[in-house]
Scaffold this active site. Structure first.
Site, short mmCIF file in Angstrom:
data_model
loop_
_atom_site.label_atom_id
_atom_site.label_comp_id
_atom_site.label_asym_id
_atom_site.label_seq_id
_atom_site.Cartn_x
_atom_site.Cartn_y
_atom_site.Cartn_z
N GLY A 99 0.84 -1.20 0.00
CA GLY A 99 0.00 0.00 0.00
C GLY A 99 0.86 1.24 0.00
O GLY A 99 2.05 1.18 -0.34
N GLU A 485 1.95 -3.94 -23.10
CA GLU A 485 2.41 -4.42 -21.80
C GLU A 485 3.34 -5.63 -21.91
O GLU A 485 4.22 -5.80 -21.10
CB GLU A 485 1.24 -4.69 -20.84
CG GLU A 485 0.40 -5.90 -21.11
CD GLU A 485 -0.68 -6.11 -20.03
OE1 GLU A 485 -1.72 -6.68 -20.37
OE2 GLU A 485 -0.48 -5.74 -18.87
O1 M6R Z 1 -7.93 -6.90 -11.47
P1 M6R Z 1 -8.53 -5.88 -12.41
O2 M6R Z 1 -9.34 -6.47 -13.50
O3 M6R Z 1 -9.29 -4.81 -11.66
O4 M6R Z 1 -7.27 -5.15 -13.05
C1 M6R Z 1 -7.44 -4.03 -13.87
C2 M6R Z 1 -6.19 -3.77 -14.68
O5 M6R Z 1 -5.11 -3.49 -13.83
C3 M6R Z 1 -5.81 -4.96 -15.56
O6 M6R Z 1 -6.87 -5.32 -16.39
C4 M6R Z 1 -4.59 -4.61 -16.44
O7 M6R Z 1 -4.93 -3.61 -17.34
C5 M6R Z 1 -4.09 -5.87 -17.14
N1 M6R Z 1 -2.75 -6.16 -16.73
C6 M6R Z 1 -4.05 -5.77 -18.61
O8 M6R Z 1 -3.66 -6.97 -19.19
#
Ligand code: M6R
Length: 605
Positions: A99, A485
């Site tokens: 955090g 990414e």
């Molecule tokens: O766990 P979440 O679906 O909330 O995460 C959201 C984003 O951090 C996540 O989708 C991120 O964009 C991915 N690494 C993309 O592949």
């Protein structure tokens, strides 16, 4: 981000801590560390880089002790070096933290004036110093409570004390923390997945809670120091199927699983005997929904953009898709007749969670679409729809994206039916089409080799573009995010109609451009945009269900997806884009499951 683990046991804990940290590496992997207590002292060992490095260090110089804490870091304050790695220890206490302590600068100044000094650049070290200070004058519970009261921001903490040889402390505000129960040993971890090889009995701390873990018992306290009880959940075996098996990496496994996970999710929600979608008891009567607001981050946000198209197509409901980090701070007018849908694979994303909290405080109706059903978002939302994708470990989201789209699609069809905005026959047809989807996904997955060939074009590319219209536009954005990414190549997804308004200037001779052109109502227009790219030297990779060959001249490569009804195209279009990102990254020798600078679960804003 960051992963924490703590164990108090009647046997040596360092190997189990290392095992749990390896599972938590998806949360952060720039440095790692461990503290145990033995010979009446705190043994802290840490290093930059992966848990493997830490393991080698421990091999040379074992860390004994039957209680300890461990950490994998995703740097926020201070570069990822050995000094800034966690744990942060004094003579008497050692701390791991996930955090951000927002008032750390102020606290640092306060304690420097009191005569304390700091070794690292981290925000976390203030916690160590404050605990050390309070230990001089307070009993244990007050020391913990008073320390937590001084902290602003978000945290999950694991703490051990030199003079408490049967105790690990955990605390939570804003970042998740699970407690696991064993026989003569107990555990804390950032998630249940980290603890799964040690226990399947889990409780979760809520915001403001802290816990005292002894070998033989666990005590929980709330933010007012009152002792509280926690429900103990038993994890199913299914929660435990996160192994790579024969696959080279988790991402290739997770891509490959998509036909199965789609089938599983459909089975969870469809009553095939009645051709009915089993989604009932929404927090708001579908007939009365005035507006739907979809809120998420990253890939999950792209699934929301996708849903916006489906909602507009199948209902008369007004709809907006929002990025959670914007939504949470905007002066959004929240309305009791609106439905607020939060999409998150992990269910722990800090911005999405904060946006949900904002809605909850305003008493509007919320729904969470998550993969991790014990997550914070699942526990806070009024209504939860799991995507049933199984653990997703690769940082780049693949099967969860498909799952998010699928559950959104099912929900939208159901709402449309409840509002009588879709006729029974069409509803039935769409459901029958959906039942065939896993097979179409399987067919698309079988064509991985086609993409492997074309991936070479991208290795030395300066950048690339993904173009699409209608349903294909959110998929273009998602494809570009995947490539960025995984392979660190600059990529953008554009609405194909926007090209003339600026992005066309970027096209250079030989630039690879991906065009999503299924034979839907936008097909001809997309083809015109594609020709404009070709005319300027762009090397087009076309992804389509169109089988005519006449327009394939000047197209470097054409990837064929199976023909289905056009609403389902997004599920198929995204697969070659996942393969493309994967193979370009492989060719560039990038770390597939742990791309640089990223983490799977983004628990800081
Ligand atoms: O766990 P979440 O679906 O909330 O995460 C959201 C984003 O951090 C996540 O989708 C991120 O964009 C991915 N690494 C993309 O592949």
């Amino acid at each position: 981000m960051c992963g924490i683990v703590g164990i108090v046991s009647n046997k040596s804990v360092s190997a189990s801590i290392i095992g749990a940290l390896k599972k938590l590496e998806y949360r952060g992997y720039d440095s790692a560390g461990i503290s145990t207590i033995s010979n009446n002292r705190i043994n802290e060992q840490k290093c930059s880089g992966r848990v493997d490095n830490l393991e080698k260090i421990l091999f040379q110089n074992p860390s004994d002790g039957d209680l300890g804490i461990g950490h994998v870091r995703w740097a926020t304050h201070g570069i990822p070096n050995q000094i800034n790695a966690h744990p942060h220890s004094s003579e008497v206490v050692s701390v791991v933290h996930n955090g951000i302590i927002e008032n750390s600068d102020k606290l640092r100044d306060e304690y420097i004036k009191k005569g304390y000094s700091f070794k690292s650049q981290t925000d976390t070290e203030v916690i160590t110093v404050i605990l050390t200070d309070f230990l001089k004058s307070e009993d244990l519970i007050n020391c913990i409570h008073k320390t937590l009261e001084k902290l602003e921001g978000s945290f999950a903490l694991g703490v051990i004390f030199k003079d408490y040889k049967n105790l690990v402390v955990g605390a939570r505000r804003g970042s998740p923390l699970a407690v696991g129960y064993g026989h003569n040993e107990n555990f804390i971890g950032s998630d249940s997945y980290a603890l799964k090889s040690m226990t399947n009995k889990i409780s979760y701390l809520d915001d403001g809670d802290f816990c005292l873990l002894y070998r033989e018992k666990v005590e929980f306290y709330n933010s007012e120091k009152k002792k509280i009880n926690k429900e103990i959940l038993e994890l199913s075996n299914e929660d435990n199927i996160a192994e790579k098996g024969d696959y080279k990496d988790f991402m290739s496994k997770e891509i490959d699983e998509q036909s199965f996970t789609t089938k599983k999710c459909i089975n969870e929600y469809l009553d095939k005997s009645r051709n009915e979608i089993n989604i009932y008891n929404l927090p708001i009567d579908p007939k009365k929904i005035n507006k739907i607001r979809l809120i998420a981050c990253g890939t999950a946000y792209h699934s929301c953009l996708m849903a916006k198209y489906w909602i507009e197509e199948n209902t008369s409901i007004d709809v907006e898709a929002d990025i959670a980090s914007e939504f949470r701070y905007r002066n959004v007018k929240l309305n009791k007749d609106d439905l607020y849908i939060f999409v998150s694979q992990s269910g722990e994303t800090a911005d999405t969670y904060a946006a949900l909290e904002k809605c909850k405080k305003n008493n509007v109706k919320t729904c969470g679409i998550v993969n991790v059903v014990e997550s914070s978002i699942a526990r806070l939302a009024d209504f939860v729809l799991p995507i049933h994708a199984g653990p997703e470990i690769g940082v780049a989201s693949t099967k969860a994206f498909l799952g998010q789209m699928l559950v959104l699609y099912l929900l939208i069809l159901k709402i449309s039916k409840e509002r009588s905005e879709i006729d029974q026959e069409n509803y039935k047809k769409l459901i029958l089409d959906l039942i065939k989807l896993p097979d179409f996904i399987k067919q698309t997955l079988s064509k991985q080799k086609d993409i492997q060939v074309v991936a070479r074009d991208f290795v030395n590319a300066k950048g690339t573009m993904y173009l699409g219209r209608g349903y294909s536009y959110p998929i273009a954005m998602e494809g570009a995010l995947k490539l960025k990414e995984l392979s660190y190549i600059h990529a953008e997804g554009y609405a194909a109609g926007e090209m003339k308004h600026g992005p066309l200037a970027l096209i250079e001779d030989g630039m690879p451009v991906i065009v999503l052109a299924p034979k839907d109502r936008y097909f001809e227009k997309t083809i015109s945009n594609m020709q404009e790219v070709i005319a300027r030297g762009g090397k087009v990779i076309m992804i389509t269900d169109d089988t005519s060959t006449t327009m394939s001249e000047n197209i470097r490569f054409k990837f064929q997806i199976p023909k289905t009804n056009s609403t389902l195209n997004p599920f198929l279009l995204c697969i070659p884009l996942q393969f493309l990102a994967y193979h370009v990254a492989l060719l560039k020798n990038c770390d597939i499951d742990k791309p640089r600078n990223l983490a799977k679960s983004v628990t800081v804003e």
